[in-house]
Design a protein around this motif. Structure first.
Motif, PDB file in Angstrom:
ATOM      1  N   GLY A   1       0.782  -1.246   0.000  1.00  0.00           N
ATOM      2  CA  GLY A   1       0.000   0.000   0.000  1.00  0.00           C
ATOM      3  C   GLY A   1       0.809   1.288   0.000  1.00  0.00           C
ATOM      4  O   GLY A   1       0.240   2.369   0.157  1.00  0.00           O
ATOM      5  N   CYS A   2       2.141   1.206  -0.163  1.00  0.00           N
ATOM      6  CA  CYS A   2       2.972   2.422  -0.079  1.00  0.00           C
ATOM      7  C   CYS A   2       3.125   3.159  -1.407  1.00  0.00           C
ATOM      8  O   CYS A   2       3.658   4.268  -1.428  1.00  0.00           O
ATOM      9  N   HIS A   3       2.685   2.587  -2.516  1.00  0.00           N
ATOM     10  CA  HIS A   3       2.832   3.281  -3.805  1.00  0.00           C
ATOM     11  C   HIS A   3       1.626   4.194  -4.033  1.00  0.00           C
ATOM     12  O   HIS A   3       0.863   4.038  -4.989  1.00  0.00           O
ATOM     13  N   ALA A   4       1.492   5.131  -3.125  1.00  0.00           N
ATOM     14  CA  ALA A   4       0.359   6.058  -3.151  1.00  0.00           C
ATOM     15  C   ALA A   4       0.781   7.351  -2.465  1.00  0.00           C
ATOM     16  O   ALA A   4       1.765   7.388  -1.728  1.00  0.00           O
ATOM     17  N   GLU A   5       0.005   8.406  -2.704  1.00  0.00           N
ATOM     18  CA  GLU A   5       0.370   9.700  -2.114  1.00  0.00           C
ATOM     19  C   GLU A   5       0.189   9.716  -0.603  1.00  0.00           C
ATOM     20  O   GLU A   5       0.854  10.484   0.090  1.00  0.00           O
ATOM     21  N   TYR A   6      -0.712   8.864  -0.097  1.00  0.00           N
ATOM     22  CA  TYR A   6      -0.968   8.809   1.343  1.00  0.00           C
ATOM     23  C   TYR A   6      -1.110   7.361   1.782  1.00  0.00           C
ATOM     24  O   TYR A   6      -1.561   6.511   1.010  1.00  0.00           O
ATOM     25  N   LYS A   7      -0.769   7.129   3.057  1.00  0.00           N
ATOM     26  CA  LYS A   7      -0.888   5.773   3.597  1.00  0.00           C
ATOM     27  C   LYS A   7      -1.164   5.874   5.096  1.00  0.00           C
ATOM     28  O   LYS A   7      -0.515   6.660   5.797  1.00  0.00           O
ATOM     29  N   CYS A   8      -2.120   5.093   5.580  1.00  0.00           N
ATOM     30  CA  CYS A   8      -2.378   5.042   7.027  1.00  0.00           C
ATOM     31  C   CYS A   8      -1.584   3.891   7.637  1.00  0.00           C
ATOM     32  O   CYS A   8      -1.471   2.815   7.035  1.00  0.00           O
ATOM     33  N   MET A   9      -1.047   4.131   8.813  1.00  0.00           N
ATOM     34  CA  MET A   9      -0.360   3.080   9.574  1.00  0.00           C
ATOM     35  C   MET A   9      -0.828   3.149  11.021  1.00  0.00           C
ATOM     36  O   MET A   9      -0.997   4.246  11.556  1.00  0.00           O
ATOM     37  N   PRO A  10      -1.013   1.981  11.694  1.00  0.00           N
ATOM     38  CA  PRO A  10      -1.330   2.034  13.120  1.00  0.00           C
ATOM     39  C   PRO A  10      -0.147   2.616  13.887  1.00  0.00           C
ATOM     40  O   PRO A  10       1.011   2.336  13.536  1.00  0.00           O
ATOM     41  N   GLN A  11      -0.421   3.408  14.914  1.00  0.00           N
ATOM     42  CA  GLN A  11       0.687   4.053  15.649  1.00  0.00           C
ATOM     43  C   GLN A  11       1.621   3.031  16.289  1.00  0.00           C
ATOM     44  O   GLN A  11       2.796   3.307  16.499  1.00  0.00           O
ATOM     45  N   ASP A  12       1.085   1.828  16.594  1.00  0.00           N
ATOM     46  CA  ASP A  12       1.950   0.796  17.171  1.00  0.00           C
ATOM     47  C   ASP A  12       2.418  -0.197  16.106  1.00  0.00           C
ATOM     48  O   ASP A  12       2.907  -1.280  16.414  1.00  0.00           O
ATOM     49  N   GLY A  13       2.292   0.185  14.839  1.00  0.00           N
ATOM     50  CA  GLY A  13       2.795  -0.656  13.750  1.00  0.00           C
ATOM     51  C   GLY A  13       4.274  -0.367  13.503  1.00  0.00           C
ATOM     52  O   GLY A  13       4.958   0.233  14.350  1.00  0.00           O
ATOM     53  N   VAL A  14       4.758  -0.785  12.343  1.00  0.00           N
ATOM     54  CA  VAL A  14       6.187  -0.605  12.063  1.00  0.00           C
ATOM     55  C   VAL A  14       6.381   0.758  11.400  1.00  0.00           C
ATOM     56  O   VAL A  14       6.616   0.882  10.193  1.00  0.00           O
ATOM     57  N   VAL A  15       6.230   1.788  12.218  1.00  0.00           N
ATOM     58  CA  VAL A  15       6.417   3.179  11.783  1.00  0.00           C
ATOM     59  C   VAL A  15       7.156   3.896  12.900  1.00  0.00           C
ATOM     60  O   VAL A  15       6.808   3.747  14.072  1.00  0.00           O
ATOM     61  N   VAL A  16       8.211   4.624  12.525  1.00  0.00           N
ATOM     62  CA  VAL A  16       9.056   5.270  13.541  1.00  0.00           C
ATOM     63  C   VAL A  16       9.461   6.662  13.053  1.00  0.00           C
ATOM     64  O   VAL A  16       9.345   6.977  11.870  1.00  0.00           O
ATOM     65  N   LEU A  17       9.960   7.465  13.993  1.00  0.00           N
ATOM     66  CA  LEU A  17      10.415   8.809  13.623  1.00  0.00           C
ATOM     67  C   LEU A  17      11.661   8.722  12.754  1.00  0.00           C
ATOM     68  O   LEU A  17      12.540   7.896  12.994  1.00  0.00           O
ATOM     69  N   LYS A  18      11.726   9.594  11.752  1.00  0.00           N
ATOM     70  CA  LYS A  18      12.900   9.664  10.883  1.00  0.00           C
ATOM     71  C   LYS A  18      13.890  10.660  11.483  1.00  0.00           C
ATOM     72  O   LYS A  18      13.481  11.770  11.827  1.00  0.00           O
TER      73      LYS A  18
END
Ligand SMILES: NC(=O)c1ccc[n+]([C@@H]2O[C@H](COP(=O)([O-])OP(=O)(O)OC[C@H]3O[C@@H](n4cnc5c(N)ncnc54)[C@H](OP(=O)(O)O)[C@@H]3O)[C@@H](O)[C@H]2O)c1
Length: 326
Positions: A106-123
């Motif tokens: 789902g990342c080949h899009a202008e926007y993407k939702c991720m759960p806050q406790d998913g694999v998403v971190v500060l850059k």
């Protein structure tokens, strides 16, 4: 929003740009505006269903029997949090983040939702979006396999396919963990692999590492040309073969090899953790891990990027940029 969608499995030409509904974050989700994403070997495999022996049906079960269940590919991105759900505490609007959606894509899009406790971190602010986008796929795969192999400082490791997305990460991380690294690649990529920290580089067009008499504590095969039957004589006693690319027949022999020899085969899907992304970000910030970027394509040319990834000859990572202001 603009997204690249595919409605049937096949070559890069199945990809189409479409206007799709911009996602709205659920209570525990963040909405990320994508600045950079990547095209990986996973995008190629899922799009084409060109998968290792024995996994065709499993892939259809996971990704959709007759047609793709998730029509948007892409497993990595870096971008900015544009809005947050009402229960989100870990992120705020404007945060620069990077994320790994793994098989959810789902990342080949202008926007993407991720759960806050998913694999998403500060850059880290000093890390460009394109490098952050390319940290997760190769980096997580390398970390997970090296962890399962219990690689020790001073051990010797050979990386077959050292110039690819996974291989370039394994070489750098194994070196960081204090291993003695040998990379296997083609002539054109030897200098690059050496620059990543390999002490020795073998040109596979001139030398077969399974026949040169050298032995290693760990062998990593990211190409599929070094199954246990070929590489067992190149493993020391107690050696581990990490089959990043393994077919079903390779996996079925794992228990037998463990029972009958001191050597071990490690294979299977990678466990993905947000902590691994944080670790990779810290290394990247400190200049100890740098994703290799082969080519960058604007979002509009993503089909061209897929064609290049399909060749199986990319060096490290392929970046797709969505904004000119990053
Ligand atoms: N188990 C898992 O969960 C997992 C996770 C991630 C990836 N994977 C799998 O791992 C594989 C590797 O992924 P990747 O992203 O690294 O692929 P990639 O980036 O597409 O690999 C391309 C590289 O492979 C090299 N190569 C091709 N033939 C070679 C050979 N005979 N010997 C040595 N190197 C060779 C190419 O170098 P030259 O141009 O120099 O030949 C090129 O640099 C994929 O098949 C992927 O599906 C599995």
């Amino acid at each position: 929003m603009k997204a690249v969608v595919y409605e049937r499995y096949g070559p890069p030409e199945v990809l189409q740009f479409k206007e799709v509904e911009k996602p709205t974050p659920k209570d525990n989700e963040v909405l990320i505006r994508t600045h950079a994403t990547t095209v990986t070997s996973a995008d190629w495999r899922v799009r084409s269903l060109n998968v290792p022996a024995g996994f065709g049906f499993v892939m259809r079960l996971v990704f959709g029997i007759a047609k793709p269940r998730q029509p948007i590919l892409g497993s990595e991105l870096a971008g900015v949090v544009e809005s947050v759900g009402k229960d989100v505490r870990n992120f705020k609007i404007g945060d620069q983040v990077f994320a790994f959606s793994d098989t959810s894509m789902g990342c080949h899009a202008e926007y993407k939702c991720m759960p806050q406790d998913g694999v998403v971190v500060l850059k880290p602010p000093s890390l460009p979006y394109d490098e952050a986008a390319a940290l997760s796929f190769g980096g997580s795969t390398a970390l997970d396999f090296l962890r399962r192999a219990r690689l020790q400082r001073g051990e010797s490791i050979l990386v077959n396919g050292a110039s690819g997305g996974v291989g370039t990460a394994v070489v750098q991380l194994a070196r960081h963990f204090g291993a003695d690294v040998t990379g296997v690649c083609s002539t054109a990529n030897m200098e690059m692999v050496r620059s990543l920290g390999a002490c020795y580089v073998i040109d596979y067009t001139k030398e077969d590492f399974t026949r040169n008499g050298e032995t290693y504590d760990v062998i990593v095969d990211t190409v599929g040309t070094a199954p246990f039957s070929r590489s067992k004589y190149s493993l020391k006693d107690g050696g581990r073969l990490l089959m990043v690319l393994a077919g079903l027949p390779d996996m079925l022999q794992i228990p037998w090899v463990s029972m009958t020899s001191s050597k071990k085969i490690i294979a299977g899907p990678v466990a993905v953790r947000a902590d691994d992304l944080r670790f990779l970000a810290r290394l990247a910030e400190a200049g100890e891990f740098k994703p290799v970027i082969d080519r960058r394509y604007p979002f509009e040319q993503i089909v061209e990027a897929h064609r290049y990834v399909d060749t199986g000859r990319k060096k490290g990572n392929i970046i797709i940029t969505l904004n000119l202001d990053n």
